[in-house]
Design a protein around this motif. Structure first.
Motif, mmCIF file in Angstrom:
data_model
loop_
_atom_site.group_PDB
_atom_site.id
_atom_site.type_symbol
_atom_site.label_atom_id
_atom_site.label_comp_id
_atom_site.label_asym_id
_atom_site.label_seq_id
_atom_site.Cartn_x
_atom_site.Cartn_y
_atom_site.Cartn_z
ATOM 1 N N ALA A 169 -9.836 -11.569 3.800
ATOM 2 C CA ALA A 169 -9.015 -12.082 4.900
ATOM 3 C C ALA A 169 -7.515 -11.192 5.284
ATOM 4 O O ALA A 169 -6.752 -11.476 5.995
ATOM 5 N N GLU A 170 -7.258 -10.444 4.277
ATOM 6 C CA GLU A 170 -5.879 -9.828 4.150
ATOM 7 C C GLU A 170 -6.180 -8.301 3.536
ATOM 8 O O GLU A 170 -5.585 -8.156 2.580
ATOM 9 N N ARG A 173 -3.740 -5.970 1.533
ATOM 10 C CA ARG A 173 -2.759 -6.582 0.501
ATOM 11 C C ARG A 173 -3.026 -6.378 -0.730
ATOM 12 O O ARG A 173 -4.377 -6.543 -1.172
ATOM 13 N N LYS A 226 -6.959 -4.456 -4.236
ATOM 14 C CA LYS A 226 -6.645 -4.627 -2.920
ATOM 15 C C LYS A 226 -8.083 -4.092 -2.490
ATOM 16 O O LYS A 226 -8.860 -3.387 -2.861
#
Length: 232
Positions: A169-170, A173, A226
């Motif tokens: 979703a990110e 990050r 990440k």
């Protein structure tokens, strides 16, 4: 939420207490007392959750988990009187989704069961999101609780799924181990961040062409991990 829970516990008094607690929560329960019976019941009954004592006769809990994970994604909550880090990490490596150490209160056990069922999307209380998250060649479906990598289905434990969903979703990050741990078991009890490393290692085996040289799930040294969006 109403789920069918298989309880594998050789202490008959403890097993009966768990069964009664489950019934009081509106679940159904099947109880077995050794590892061989647990494997047979899991295959025959297809429960929503397995509550698995590690110190079972015939086949211990580690053996049960190892065999189950060859072809079954039933969530597993381990019960253990052995609280050494190596034992707990071995259970996670074998595919257990959570663990609780003895002695524990019935209230704590029921709360942990609710959490595992919610994460796994079983028992009628799954996620309600309707958007498939796509990045890095991955498609993570929170409604169907499915993962595809380059179009190929990937079997994930509930904890692995939660980590992958959060990172997908990110993309790009950087998540610390503590942040990822919060996604899997929360911060309501003492835990080890090394558990996250085990989940990441297992995920790399499933989504990387070469797990030793990952191109998707990257380590950011001194910080965490990440998911690189470069391939999606």
């Amino acid at each position: 939420m109403c789920a069918h829970v298989l309880v594998a516990e050789d202490d008959e008094m403890q097993a009966e207490l768990i069964r009664r607690s489950l019934l009081s929560e509106g679940h159904t329960a099947t109880v077995v007392h050794d590892g061989r019976a647990a494997l047979q019941a899991a295959r025959d009954l297809r429960p929503d959750l397995l509550v698995l004592d590690l110190m079972l006769p015939v086949i211990d809990g580690f053996g049960v988990c190892r065999v189950l994970r060859r072809d079954d994604d039933v969530p597993v909550l381990m019960l253990t009187a052995r609280n050494t880090e190596d034992d707990l990490l071995l259970g996670l490596e074998l595919g257990a989704d959570d663990y609780i150490t003895k002695p524990y209160s019935p209230r704590e056990l029921m709360a942990r069961i609710r959490t595992v069922l919610r994460r796994s999307g079983r028992g009628g209380d799954g996620r309600q999101e309707d958007t498939v998250v796509r990045t890095a060649g991955l498609a993570v479906d929170p409604v169907r609780h499915e993962v595809r990598c380059d179009g190929v289905p990937v079997e994930c434990t509930p904890a692995e799924f939660e980590i992958l969903l959060a990172m997908a979703a990110e993309p790009e990050r950087v998540f610390t181990r503590r942040q990822l741990l919060q996604r899997t078991r929360g911060l309501d009890r003492a835990s080890t961040e090394r558990a996250v490393d085990v989940h990441i290692m297992n995920l790399r085996r499933k989504i990387e062409d070469d797990p030793r040289r990952p191109a998707r799930l990257l380590t950011v040294f001194g910080v965490g991990y990440k998911l690189s969006g470069g391939r999606g």
